[in-house]
Scaffold this motif. Structure first.
Motif: not given
Length: 235
Positions: A14-17, A221-222, A24-25, A29-30
């Motif tokens: 979830l943390v982009p770095p 939900e994914d 982007p996937e 969720a973010r």
């Protein structure tokens, strides 16, 4: 008394770095997590308690200002659980992800504390922990971190297990409907076999929500990496 809750997944991705080019996937969720935190803020709690899986139960409470890090994932990203003196100790990864989400929205609506819950913790103890959290403060909100099964596809961390999709479907339904009884009844052994890290945290939520008469909403939900991610709100 519990006045609101947000349920979010806790993958470091979830943390982009940490996710790097794959960031982007998880944009959906973010965004859902941001919306869920907005529901917590709107409830005007006196305290926010962040609950998430940890290697051992009782690792905490982690006070406001507690530090976490994603350096173990190869990136120089450090976080804090709100502002305050930095105590000794390090946040478990689930609470570090929560700290990142809270910092992302500039949370300043209530004091924060964190609690790590051991994934094998028995359901009744989880439920009792939730009851105790709800009884401590007149208006408490919960940010509940945890993932559903890690066995949704052949490439999932736990490989493919045909029981995973039905398990995740019931979890998403229960979280979206604020179904306290269904969360209490989750099979801890099955959750362990499916590597569902959120089971104990969700049952803490169930204990805290007893008698609160909250309504639920499923925001996301994914299973993009074969791991079930759910975002829901109770208010």
């Amino acid at each position: 008394m519990l006045v609101a809750a947000a349920v979010c997944p806790c993958p470091p991705l979830l943390v982009p770095p940490v996710a790097a080019g794959a960031a982007p996937e998880l944009d959906g969720a973010r965004a859902a997590c941001t919306d869920a935190l907005g529901v917590l803020a709107a409830a005007r709690p006196d305290r926010l308690v962040v609950v998430g899986p940890a290697e051992q139960s009782g690792r905490g409470p982690h006070p406001q200002g507690a530090r976490g890090s994603f350096r173990g994932f190869g990136v120089e990203v450090d976080v804090r659980l709100g502002q305050g003196p930095a105590p000794q100790g390090t946040l478990p990864t689930s609470l570090a992800v929560a700290a990142w989400l809270l910092d992302r929205v500039g949370w300043s609506d209530a004091p924060i504390e964190g609690l790590g819950v051991g994934e094998p913790l028995e359901p009744e103890r989880c439920i009792q922990t939730g009851r105790e959290i709800a009884a401590r403060v007149e208006r408490v909100a919960l940010l509940v971190m945890g993932d559903a099964s890690a066995c949704r596809t052949l490439k999932a961390p736990g490989y493919l297990d045909e029981r995973a999709a039905p398990f995740d479907s019931e979890v998403a339904r229960a979280l979206g409907a604020a179904d306290v009884a269904a969360l209490k009844a989750l099979d801890a052994e099955l959750a362990y076999e499916l590597q569902a890290s959120g089971r104990a945290s969700w049952q803490v939520l169930a204990g805290a929500a007893e008698g609160a008469d909250l309504g639920g909403s499923l925001l996301y939900e994914d299973a993009p990496y074969g791991v079930g991610y759910v975002v829901a709100t109770w208010s």
